[in-house]
Design an enzyme around this catalytic site. Structure first.
Site, PDB file in Angstrom:
ATOM      1  N   LYS A  27     -11.985 -11.012   1.882  1.00  0.00           N
ATOM      2  CA  LYS A  27     -12.926  -9.649   1.972  1.00  0.00           C
ATOM      3  C   LYS A  27     -12.075  -8.791   1.400  1.00  0.00           C
ATOM      4  O   LYS A  27     -12.547  -8.133   0.490  1.00  0.00           O
ATOM      5  CB  LYS A  27     -13.298  -9.365   3.228  1.00  0.00           C
ATOM      6  N   SER A  28     -10.978  -8.816   1.741  1.00  0.00           N
ATOM      7  CA  SER A  28     -10.056  -7.726   1.187  1.00  0.00           C
ATOM      8  C   SER A  28      -9.941  -7.662  -0.250  1.00  0.00           C
ATOM      9  O   SER A  28      -9.875  -6.962  -1.077  1.00  0.00           O
ATOM     10  CB  SER A  28      -8.467  -7.535   1.982  1.00  0.00           C
ATOM     11  N   GLY A 100     -15.838   0.110   6.570  1.00  0.00           N
ATOM     12  CA  GLY A 100     -14.961   0.891   6.593  1.00  0.00           C
ATOM     13  C   GLY A 100     -13.965   0.822   5.131  1.00  0.00           C
ATOM     14  O   GLY A 100     -13.527   1.760   4.758  1.00  0.00           O
ATOM     15  N   ARG A 128     -16.645   5.560  13.322  1.00  0.00           N
ATOM     16  CA  ARG A 128     -15.390   5.494  13.064  1.00  0.00           C
ATOM     17  C   ARG A 128     -14.493   6.496  12.142  1.00  0.00           C
ATOM     18  O   ARG A 128     -15.213   7.400  11.437  1.00  0.00           O
ATOM     19  CB  ARG A 128     -15.246   4.144  12.036  1.00  0.00           C
ATOM     20  N   GLN A 175      -5.682   0.644   4.402  1.00  0.00           N
ATOM     21  CA  GLN A 175      -6.873   1.183   3.814  1.00  0.00           C
ATOM     22  C   GLN A 175      -6.582   2.646   3.184  1.00  0.00           C
ATOM     23  O   GLN A 175      -6.878   2.828   2.058  1.00  0.00           O
ATOM     24  CB  GLN A 175      -8.179   1.260   4.717  1.00  0.00           C
ATOM     25  N   ASP A 325      -6.956  -7.636  12.191  1.00  0.00           N
ATOM     26  CA  ASP A 325      -8.177  -8.235  12.415  1.00  0.00           C
ATOM     27  C   ASP A 325      -8.451  -9.521  12.906  1.00  0.00           C
ATOM     28  O   ASP A 325      -9.821  -9.731  13.435  1.00  0.00           O
ATOM     29  CB  ASP A 325      -8.933  -8.389  11.058  1.00  0.00           C
ATOM     30  N   ARG A 356     -12.344  -2.747  19.861  1.00  0.00           N
ATOM     31  CA  ARG A 356     -12.135  -4.352  20.044  1.00  0.00           C
ATOM     32  C   ARG A 356     -11.148  -4.427  21.437  1.00  0.00           C
ATOM     33  O   ARG A 356     -11.531  -5.521  21.874  1.00  0.00           O
ATOM     34  CB  ARG A 356     -11.451  -4.815  18.967  1.00  0.00           C
ATOM     35  N   ARG A 401     -16.726  -9.538  14.325  1.00  0.00           N
ATOM     36  CA  ARG A 401     -15.639 -10.236  14.849  1.00  0.00           C
ATOM     37  C   ARG A 401     -15.916 -10.489  16.416  1.00  0.00           C
ATOM     38  O   ARG A 401     -15.282 -11.658  16.897  1.00  0.00           O
ATOM     39  CB  ARG A 401     -14.338  -9.547  14.617  1.00  0.00           C
TER      40      ARG A 401
END
Length: 448
Positions: A27-28, A100, A128, A175, A325, A356, A401
């Site tokens: 994904k990144s 995000g 967030r 990020q 993650d 989380r 997740r």
């Protein structure tokens, strides 16, 4: 992520998981490939792109700002960029769904272009914090108007020319680092980010690959990364490796379900992303790397994972940035270990798609696991390999997740584990439940 009606489901104990599972593209890397290809002059080709809702949100936003982005019949994506400095004024708000990464990195791109963009998100993303990105981008000259507490929706009015800055990250965040570096691409001079604690380095690797002038120096302050602005990016052919975060779910599943033996081909093994595998090996996990190689500047390999007797450990807190993650999956592995696992030093988990730490404490408790919540992690007393009691219905809190981790937990439980919503899974792994069914562990759909 679309506001679809919840789709509750349950997962029951399965037999051994045997076979080969090719996980979706990372994904990144997928996000960054779309962004940088959209800023290159000419056409890039991207194969293996993750086609989850998060990455599709990034693609839609860049189309709205002028890039041509198309998926071919062969599954490859062709992206014709507008050049650094060439982003156009979007006609409508940019809908970020649950992503995000899309939001924070695109804020960086907009910050040094003479355009104004409004960012909106779903209920989860709108909770967030964005202040950590707003602060450095405002120092570069962007005018940012956010909702209370620095949340979405927010508006970014870029400045051209923006102001190059030297910015030390107050918290480890790939990020925030990436947002500043991306803003620096269209900023005269050198924009510098200092990270006292190293984070995933996909942005640095890919910026170099596209031809940006970028330096990385290890100093007493930490890693000092500089990018020279007014860059000219060159189109690339990118093959996206498998996402280690997605592979982590099947790795844990194979380790805890007796008799399992899975091969996970072409998984990204970037040293800033492999903390989950190092932690699982410390617990006694049988995880072998086969056919290790380098593709596009990234280390990849095939993982062979076999059922193992896991032992509780104190998870080294220095692993946190390289597995932030993957903690929900690690918590599930700890639930099946012999003895106690203590995982601390992961404050960042409080501000992910959900809190989380709280979400996994509640979910594991619902499944009958003895768990103690801390401000920065969890302490978990495992079953020593025995099935979890199971039962109850887990609240995902709109977090993909949480949903996938607890689905894995259900594969070795005395009673099925019900999960309140499958919809969030599409943000990162649209074929997750289909893959589970192919392995012989079909989920059961429930009434809402």
């Amino acid at each position: 992520m679309s506001a679809a009606a919840p789709r509750p489901f349950a997962v029951a104990a399965s037999g051994p998981l045997i076979g080969c599972v090719a996980v979706p593209g990372d994904k990144s890397i997928s996000h960054r490939a779309v962004m940088l290809a959209s800023l290159a002059v000419g056409e890039s080709r991207v194969e293996g792109l993750l086609e989850g809702e998060d990455v599709l949100a990034t693609a839609a936003a860049l189309r709205a700002m002028g890039a041509t982005i198309e998926r071919g019949a062969d599954g490859a994506w062709r992206i014709h960029g507008v050049g650094v400095g060439g982003l156009l004024q979007p006609e409508a708000a940019l809908a970020m769904g649950n992503s995000g990464t899309s939001t924070r990195l695109l804020m960086g791109l907009v910050a040094s272009h003479p355009i104004t963009a409004t960012f909106t998100g779903d209920a989860s993303l709108s909770r967030r914090p964005m202040a950590r990105v707003i602060e450095p981008l405002a120092r570069m000259g962007a005018d940012i108007i956010a909702s209370p507490a620095g949340r979405l929706p927010l508006m970014v009015r870029g400045l051209l020319p923006a102001i190059p800055i030297r910015y030390t990250l107050p918290v480890a965040s790939a990020q925030v680092k990436s947002a500043v570096l991306l803003a620096g691409l269209n900023t005269p001079g050198i924009t510098t980010v200092v990270e006292p604690v190293a984070t995933r380095d996909h942005s640095e690797r890919m910026l170099r690959g596209f031809g940006a002038e970028l330096t990385v120096e290890e100093t007493g302050e930490g890693r000092v990364i500089g990018v020279r602005g007014e860059a000219e990016l060159v189109p690339q052919h990118i093959i996206v490796p498998g996402d280690p975060s997605s592979a982590a779910f099947w790795t844990v599943a194979a380790l805890v379900v007796p008799g399992s033996d899975l091969l996970l081909p072409n998984v990204l093994l970037n040293p800033t992303r492999d903390g989950i595998y190092r932690a699982l090996r410390l617990m006694g996990g049988d995880i072998a790397i086969v056919n290790e190689r380098e593709t596009g500047g990234e280390r990849v390999g095939d993982l062979r994972v076999r059922h193992s007797a896991l032992t509780g450990i104190e998870v080294p807190p220095e692993l946190a940035p390289s597995m932030i993650d993957e903690y929900p999956a690690l918590f599930v592995a700890a639930a099946f270990a012999q003895g106690r696992t203590v995982a601390r030093g992961a404050h960042e988990l409080r501000v992910k798609e959900s809190d989380r730490i709280a979400a996994m404490a509640a979910a594991l408790g619902t499944a009958g696991v003895a768990v103690e919540e801390h401000e920065d992690g969890l302490t978990i007393d495992g079953t020593g390999g025995e099935p979890l009691p199971g039962g109850g219905r887990v609240a995902t809190r709109l977090d993909h997740r949480i949903a996938m981790s607890m689905a894995i937990a259900g594969l070795h439980s005395r009673r099925p584990i019900a999960i309140d919503d499958a919809v969030p899974i599409a943000t990162s792994y649209p074929t997750f439940l289909a893959t589970m069914a192919r392995l012989g562990a079909s989920p059961t759909w429930l009434n809402a």
